[in-house]
Motif scaffolding. Structure first.
Motif, PDB file in Angstrom:
ATOM      1  N   PRO A 148       0.821  -1.218   0.000  1.00  0.00           N
ATOM      2  CA  PRO A 148       0.000   0.000   0.000  1.00  0.00           C
ATOM      3  C   PRO A 148       0.853   1.265   0.000  1.00  0.00           C
ATOM      4  N   VAL A 149       0.469   2.199  -0.855  1.00  0.00           N
ATOM      5  CA  VAL A 149       1.120   3.510  -0.897  1.00  0.00           C
ATOM      6  C   VAL A 149       0.388   4.418   0.079  1.00  0.00           C
ATOM      7  N   ARG A 150       1.166   5.030   0.966  1.00  0.00           N
ATOM      8  CA  ARG A 150       0.571   5.958   1.943  1.00  0.00           C
ATOM      9  C   ARG A 150       1.012   7.379   1.620  1.00  0.00           C
ATOM     10  N   THR A 151       0.235   8.329   2.103  1.00  0.00           N
ATOM     11  CA  THR A 151       0.509   9.736   1.795  1.00  0.00           C
ATOM     12  C   THR A 151       1.950  10.095   2.153  1.00  0.00           C
ATOM     13  N   GLY A 152       2.640  10.670   1.176  1.00  0.00           N
ATOM     14  CA  GLY A 152       3.999  11.140   1.412  1.00  0.00           C
ATOM     15  C   GLY A 152       5.082  10.100   1.206  1.00  0.00           C
ATOM     16  N   ASP A 153       4.709   8.864   0.900  1.00  0.00           N
ATOM     17  CA  ASP A 153       5.703   7.790   0.717  1.00  0.00           C
ATOM     18  C   ASP A 153       6.695   8.099  -0.404  1.00  0.00           C
ATOM     19  N   THR A 154       7.894   7.546  -0.257  1.00  0.00           N
ATOM     20  CA  THR A 154       8.856   7.513  -1.360  1.00  0.00           C
ATOM     21  C   THR A 154       8.730   6.147  -2.029  1.00  0.00           C
ATOM     22  N   VAL A 155       8.434   6.184  -3.331  1.00  0.00           N
ATOM     23  CA  VAL A 155       8.149   4.951  -4.077  1.00  0.00           C
ATOM     24  C   VAL A 155       9.188   4.783  -5.182  1.00  0.00           C
ATOM     25  N   LEU A 156       9.746   3.600  -5.281  1.00  0.00           N
ATOM     26  CA  LEU A 156      10.681   3.278  -6.364  1.00  0.00           C
ATOM     27  C   LEU A 156       9.993   2.316  -7.335  1.00  0.00           C
ATOM     28  N   VAL A 157      10.054   2.649  -8.621  1.00  0.00           N
ATOM     29  CA  VAL A 157       9.490   1.785  -9.672  1.00  0.00           C
ATOM     30  C   VAL A 157      10.634   1.392 -10.600  1.00  0.00           C
ATOM     31  N   THR A 158      10.961   0.110 -10.652  1.00  0.00           N
ATOM     32  CA  THR A 158      12.012  -0.315 -11.581  1.00  0.00           C
ATOM     33  C   THR A 158      11.373  -0.663 -12.929  1.00  0.00           C
ATOM     34  N   GLY A 159      12.148  -0.505 -14.013  1.00  0.00           N
ATOM     35  CA  GLY A 159      11.591  -0.717 -15.349  1.00  0.00           C
ATOM     36  C   GLY A 159      10.517   0.321 -15.634  1.00  0.00           C
ATOM     37  N   ALA A 160      10.778   1.571 -15.241  1.00  0.00           N
ATOM     38  CA  ALA A 160       9.734   2.606 -15.257  1.00  0.00           C
ATOM     39  C   ALA A 160       9.256   2.961 -16.660  1.00  0.00           C
ATOM     40  N   ALA A 161      10.061   2.664 -17.684  1.00  0.00           N
ATOM     41  CA  ALA A 161       9.674   3.050 -19.051  1.00  0.00           C
ATOM     42  C   ALA A 161       8.859   1.968 -19.760  1.00  0.00           C
ATOM     43  N   GLY A 162       8.606   0.856 -19.079  1.00  0.00           N
ATOM     44  CA  GLY A 162       7.847  -0.233 -19.694  1.00  0.00           C
ATOM     45  C   GLY A 162       6.344  -0.035 -19.554  1.00  0.00           C
ATOM     46  N   ALA A 224      19.213   9.648  -4.646  1.00  0.00           N
ATOM     47  CA  ALA A 224      17.842  10.040  -5.000  1.00  0.00           C
ATOM     48  C   ALA A 224      16.884   9.895  -3.824  1.00  0.00           C
ATOM     49  N   ALA A 225      17.189   8.959  -2.915  1.00  0.00           N
ATOM     50  CA  ALA A 225      16.302   8.719  -1.763  1.00  0.00           C
ATOM     51  C   ALA A 225      17.162   8.675  -0.507  1.00  0.00           C
ATOM     52  N   PRO A 226      17.673   9.822  -0.070  1.00  0.00           N
ATOM     53  CA  PRO A 226      18.597   9.818   1.075  1.00  0.00           C
ATOM     54  C   PRO A 226      17.963   9.265   2.356  1.00  0.00           C
ATOM     55  N   ASP A 227      16.636   9.379   2.480  1.00  0.00           N
ATOM     56  CA  ASP A 227      15.976   8.836   3.675  1.00  0.00           C
ATOM     57  C   ASP A 227      15.414   7.436   3.427  1.00  0.00           C
ATOM     58  N   GLY A 228      15.718   6.854   2.277  1.00  0.00           N
ATOM     59  CA  GLY A 228      15.261   5.501   1.982  1.00  0.00           C
ATOM     60  C   GLY A 228      13.923   5.473   1.251  1.00  0.00           C
ATOM     61  N   ILE A 229      13.496   4.255   0.907  1.00  0.00           N
ATOM     62  CA  ILE A 229      12.232   4.086   0.172  1.00  0.00           C
ATOM     63  C   ILE A 229      11.211   3.354   1.049  1.00  0.00           C
ATOM     64  N   ASP A 230       9.949   3.692   0.843  1.00  0.00           N
ATOM     65  CA  ASP A 230       8.861   3.058   1.595  1.00  0.00           C
ATOM     66  C   ASP A 230       8.220   1.927   0.800  1.00  0.00           C
ATOM     67  N   VAL A 231       8.186   2.101  -0.517  1.00  0.00           N
ATOM     68  CA  VAL A 231       7.499   1.121  -1.375  1.00  0.00           C
ATOM     69  C   VAL A 231       8.357   0.872  -2.610  1.00  0.00           C
ATOM     70  N   LEU A 232       8.436  -0.391  -3.009  1.00  0.00           N
ATOM     71  CA  LEU A 232       9.083  -0.754  -4.277  1.00  0.00           C
ATOM     72  C   LEU A 232       8.062  -1.473  -5.143  1.00  0.00           C
ATOM     73  N   LEU A 233       7.972  -1.067  -6.415  1.00  0.00           N
ATOM     74  CA  LEU A 233       7.298  -1.907  -7.404  1.00  0.00           C
ATOM     75  C   LEU A 233       8.390  -2.342  -8.364  1.00  0.00           C
ATOM     76  N   ASP A 234       8.697  -3.636  -8.352  1.00  0.00           N
ATOM     77  CA  ASP A 234       9.854  -4.129  -9.091  1.00  0.00           C
ATOM     78  C   ASP A 234       9.418  -4.949 -10.296  1.00  0.00           C
ATOM     79  N   THR A 235       9.908  -4.539 -11.472  1.00  0.00           N
ATOM     80  CA  THR A 235       9.677  -5.359 -12.673  1.00  0.00           C
ATOM     81  C   THR A 235      10.993  -5.881 -13.231  1.00  0.00           C
ATOM     82  N   VAL A 236      12.099  -5.580 -12.574  1.00  0.00           N
ATOM     83  CA  VAL A 236      13.417  -5.908 -13.135  1.00  0.00           C
ATOM     84  C   VAL A 236      14.137  -7.001 -12.344  1.00  0.00           C
ATOM     85  N   GLY A 237      14.179  -6.889 -11.016  1.00  0.00           N
ATOM     86  CA  GLY A 237      14.946  -7.844 -10.201  1.00  0.00           C
ATOM     87  C   GLY A 237      16.431  -7.520 -10.257  1.00  0.00           C
ATOM     88  N   GLY A 238      17.273  -8.541 -10.087  1.00  0.00           N
ATOM     89  CA  GLY A 238      18.718  -8.381 -10.200  1.00  0.00           C
ATOM     90  C   GLY A 238      19.261  -7.321  -9.254  1.00  0.00           C
TER      91      GLY A 238
END
Ligand SMILES: NC(=O)c1ccc[n+]([C@@H]2O[C@H](COP(=O)([O-])OP(=O)(O)OC[C@H]3O[C@@H](n4cnc5c(N)ncnc54)[C@H](OP(=O)(O)O)[C@@H]3O)[C@@H](O)[C@H]2O)c1
Length: 350
Positions: A148-162, A224-238
């Motif tokens: 779940p994404v919560r208000t203000g979260d830092t979210v990382l999306v890998t493979g963002a151009a797909g 890019a995320a000096p305080d870390g990430i709250d959510v990852l959506l990963d399509t790449v792995g590795g």
């Protein structure tokens, strides 16, 4: 059966001509003309307008399909996958009518005889039926069910151009994310992700001029995320998944949607993506890592379509996609997808 005399007696379709040892190339496919039967009881004949070119085909062709909810493709088989089209003939007992627009899984051909039970009428939920080929439901399902994404979260999306990633960033933002970071292997796509889709920062993954790409990728993420990430959506792995574990904040939620790093590797068969991650970090940070499979969440599609349609109509979101004209270009389009030549979903237009 209601049928008009002008209906075609043959269909053009894309078949797997030979199974490659690495990634499939256009010479492994053939576009052939095949006889078309009239729809039987409970069936419809659909004239396909668009079908999706998608990376999962590589897994089905590679034969490494353990746990994948679709059958393997062997030499001589017709490819399949998501398509949208219009009913042009209906057999007895079909609940569908001529003129209905439907989605189904008999893509990679210009006409398909499909069981009506396997078609979904699309109505006018989305302003353009082609948007039903969007892969945004997996992002929406991940952010509402698994991570779940919560208000203000830092979210990382890998493979963002797909296909998934171009919707994941904007969806995360609409669900309240404060900072959205993407990854791509292409500097040009990185620019587009920030200029067109509102990504706050985009990291360059993959091998290239970066030398030790793992250290470089992790360093980019830390910046890019000096305080870390709250959510990852990963399509790449590795290495990107490994770095995300390192950058996770306490209690971070990870949704694993795909594994392009292994799926599109010429050295693997497309159904495995081993990666070394620091399990101790998972323990001490209390991370949750969950895999997302659309078939496990049958309630998501309808909910997504409702929200996607509203966001499209209000202009809060777009459907980034490339339309490739003509079935003859479909094998080349798959190769271009493997090479990362396109931005967003890749769709063949018939
Ligand atoms: N679980 C589910 O329900 C579900 C649903 C849909 C899709 N998926 C999976 O999610 C993943 C993404 O699907 P998609 O449709 O978004 O893919 P896609 O549109 O085909 O993504 C293609 C992009 O991925 C990047 N890419 C290609 N090879 C890569 C590699 N080796 N490492 C890193 N990036 C690479 C390229 O972009 P760059 O040039 O920017 O690197 C390419 O343009 C796939 O594994 C797919 O099977 C899962």
């Amino acid at each position: 059966m209601s049928v008009t005399p002008s209906l075609p007696r043959t269909a053009r379709e894309v078949r797997l001509a030979s199974v490659p040892s690495g990634l499939p190339a256009p010479e492994n496919f053939a576009v052939v003309e095949a006889p078309l039967t009239a729809p039987g009881a409970g069936q419809v004949l659909v004239r396909n307008r668009h079908f999706l070119v998608f990376p999962g085909l590589r897994t089905l062709i590679g034969g490494e399909v353990d746990g994948v909810p679709l059958p393997a493709l062997s030499s001589g088989d017709t490819l399949f996958g998501p398509a949208v089209g219009e009913v042009v003939a209906a057999g007895h007992g079909s609940p569908l009518r001529i003129g209905d627009t439907v989605t189904h899984l008999q893509g990679w051909r210009d006409h398909a005889v499909v069981d009506a039970a396997h078609c979904t009428p699309v109505g006018d939920t989305l302003p353009d039926p082609v948007a039903h080929l969007s892969q945004g439901s997996s992002a929406y399902g991940s952010f509402t069910r698994l991570a779940p994404v919560r208000t203000g979260d830092t979210v990382l999306v890998t493979g963002a151009a797909g296909a998934v990633g171009t919707l994941a960033g904007p969806v995360a933002r609409l669900l309240g994310a404060g900072r959205v970071i993407g990854t791509t292997r292409s500097p040009e796509k990185a620019e587009r992700l920030m200029a067109e889709l509102g990504y706050d920062a985009v990291l360059l993954g993959g091998e290239g001029d970066l030398g030790d790409s793992r250290a470089s990728f992790a360093a980019q993420l830390a910046e890019a995320a000096p305080d870390g990430i709250d959510v990852l959506l990963d399509t790449v792995g590795g290495e990107q998944l490994a770095a995300a574990v390192g950058a996770a904040r306490h209690g971070a939620r990870f949704a694993l949607v795909g594994a392009l790093d292994g799926q599109l590797s010429a050295r693997r068969a497309g159904g495995s993506a081993p990666v070394e991650i620091d399990s101790f970090r998972i323990v001490v940070k209390g991370l949750s890592l969950r895999g997302y499979s659309g078939t496990d969440h049958p309630d998501v599609e309808e909910e997504w379509n409702g929200r996607f349609g509203a966001w499209l109509r209000s202009g809060e979101i777009s459907f980034p996609h490339v339309r490739i004209p003509g079935i003859d270009r479909a094998p080349q389009a798959l190769q271009e997808l493997f090479e990362g030549r396109h931005f967003g979903a890749v769709v063949v237009e018939l």
